[in-house]
Design an enzyme around this catalytic site. Structure first.
Site, short mmCIF file in Angstrom:
data_model
loop_
_atom_site.label_atom_id
_atom_site.label_comp_id
_atom_site.label_asym_id
_atom_site.label_seq_id
_atom_site.Cartn_x
_atom_site.Cartn_y
_atom_site.Cartn_z
N ILE A 62 10.90 -13.69 3.32
CA ILE A 62 11.67 -14.84 2.97
C ILE A 62 12.94 -14.23 2.27
CG2 ILE A 62 9.84 -16.29 2.32
CD1 ILE A 62 10.89 -15.82 -0.67
N ASP A 63 13.17 -13.14 2.28
CA ASP A 63 14.67 -12.52 1.62
C ASP A 63 15.67 -12.51 2.60
OD1 ASP A 63 13.04 -12.25 -0.79
OD2 ASP A 63 12.52 -10.20 -0.13
N GLN A 99 8.37 -20.44 -3.32
CA GLN A 99 9.13 -20.18 -2.18
C GLN A 99 8.54 -19.49 -1.13
OE1 GLN A 99 13.03 -19.07 -4.06
NE2 GLN A 99 11.58 -18.52 -5.34
N GLY A 123 8.58 -6.47 6.20
CA GLY A 123 10.00 -6.18 5.94
C GLY A 123 10.48 -4.75 6.07
N PHE A 151 0.89 -1.12 -0.04
CA PHE A 151 0.20 0.01 0.00
C PHE A 151 0.87 1.17 -0.16
CE2 PHE A 151 -3.00 2.62 2.60
CZ PHE A 151 -3.70 3.14 1.67
O1 F6P Z 1 9.92 -9.72 -0.38
C1 F6P Z 1 9.46 -10.95 -0.87
C2 F6P Z 1 9.42 -11.26 -2.25
O2 F6P Z 1 8.80 -12.61 -2.49
C3 F6P Z 1 10.79 -11.11 -3.07
O3 F6P Z 1 11.67 -12.08 -3.01
C4 F6P Z 1 10.31 -10.96 -4.33
O4 F6P Z 1 11.11 -10.07 -5.22
C5 F6P Z 1 9.02 -10.25 -4.36
O5 F6P Z 1 8.55 -10.61 -3.06
C6 F6P Z 1 7.85 -10.36 -5.12
O6 F6P Z 1 6.76 -9.66 -5.01
P1 F6P Z 1 5.17 -9.95 -5.37
O7 F6P Z 1 4.73 -11.23 -4.79
O8 F6P Z 1 4.59 -8.71 -5.22
O9 F6P Z 1 5.34 -10.33 -6.88
#
Ligand code: F6P
Length: 320
Positions: free
Chosen positions: A127-128, A253, A103, A74
């Site tokens: 997860i990062d 993942q 995060g 958001f």
């Molecule tokens: O921050 C978590 C994450 O899964 C990153 O690893 C990835 O780049 C991003 O979110 C993907 O975001 P979205 O689910 O909005 O496509």
């Protein structure tokens, strides 16, 4: 005065978020705080989309992936007027504090609300593993586990065909998932944003591995957003004796039941967040350092670079 806290999850979901919600809610209820669950992150806060929680509201969620509260990105929450409206929604029910799970983007929202007098505590969950102020984030270990399981399967087929698997993993500009997966899967090459790469070097190393070790297969783990893995696999097919095949693991993942480490980490962090808040602390993010719970001021954490473990990378190179 009786404390009243709201819990929200924001940004990309991560396995273990539910365990954190449970820990925050139960720890707060045990201190006789009122607790509200806020749907869809800061968007739900802005819209007043929340409900009063009791112990039963968080039953049977410890082991579930995703987040029962829902999450949203958001970006409008950077607007001070949007923040004021969210605070108005909180005041309507007497909510004085927030525990935000997510995060660094999630921390920024909390930092802004703190400046406007709301007590906030951040819990790192992505997860990062790219949150400042902590060695590990909730969800990283489970995602790593998912990658290792997937790559173990890829190896079976790759080895049968003298192929090179090029596997793209998530990380959002943080190479931890790629590096840790590289170590755990015995990859020949791990490509991370922190170390960088050149295509020529990748090809030369694969040729070297093939000549020296007579590998039946090879594995290249690539952190997302660095290169086109389909093209890299094609070049590997053209320039080495391996046939290259690319796999993008993608959002798989992010899913799945959290592994015990993430359940434990989420439980500890959730409980500690309430301890800090209960002791009058605000504007902190929770972390784990040397297996101990710590709290760092959000503003300080946000300017700390997330350290990449170069020693671990060097070890990976020695073992590859
Ligand atoms: O921050 C978590 C994450 O899964 C990153 O690893 C990835 O780049 C991003 O979110 C993907 O975001 P979205 O689910 O909005 O496509």
């Amino acid at each position: 005065m009786k404390r009243s806290i709201g819990i929200l999850t924001s940004g990309g979901d991560a396995p273990g978020m539910n365990a954190a919600i449970r820990a925050v809610a139960r720890s707060a209820l045990a201190r006789d705080f009122d607790v509200y669950g806020i749907y869809d992150g800061y968007l739900g806060l802005y819209e007043g989309n929340f409900f009063k929680m009791n112990k039963g509201s968080v039953s049977d969620i410890l082991f579930k992936g995703g987040t029962i509260l829902g999450t949203a990105r958001f970006p409008q929450f950077t607007d001070p007027e949007v923040q004021d409206k969210a605070i108005e929604q909180m005041r309507k029910v007497g909510m004085d504090s927030l525990v935000v799970i997510g995060g660094d983007g999630t921390y920024r929202g909390a930092g802004d609300l703190c400046k406007k007098g709301i007590s906030c505590i951040g819990i790192p969950s992505t997860i990062d593993n790219d949150c400042p102020g902590t060695d590990y984030t909730i969800g990283f270990e489970t995602a790593l586990n998912t990658i290792v399981e997937a790559v173990d399967k890829l190896r079976d087929t790759s080895a049968s065909h003298h192929r090179c698997s090029v596997v793209e993993v998530m990380g959002n500009h943080c190479g931890d998932l790629a590096l840790y997966a590289g170590i755990c899967c015995g990859a020949e090459i791990a490509i991370t944003p922190e170390v960088g790469f050149s295509e020529e070097e990748v090809i030369a190393r694969l040729q070297h591995f093939d000549a020296i070790k007579k590998h039946r297969h090879a594995l290249v783990i690539v952190s997302e957003k660095l290169t086109d893995v389909e093209k890299l696999a094609e070049v590997i097919s053209q320039k080495t004796s391996f046939s290259g095949r690319a796999t993008v693991l993608g959002h798989i993942q992010r899913g799945g039941s959290p592994v015990p480490y993430d359940r434990l980490l989420a439980s500890r962090m959730g409980d500690y967040a309430i301890e800090v808040l209960g002791n009058g602390g605000s504007n902190f993010c929770i972390g784990i350092r040397d297996d101990k719970m710590i709290a760092t001021p959000i503003a300080q954490a946000l300017i700390q670079p997330k350290n990449f473990d170069q020693n671990l990378y060097d070890m990976f190179e020695r073992l590859a």
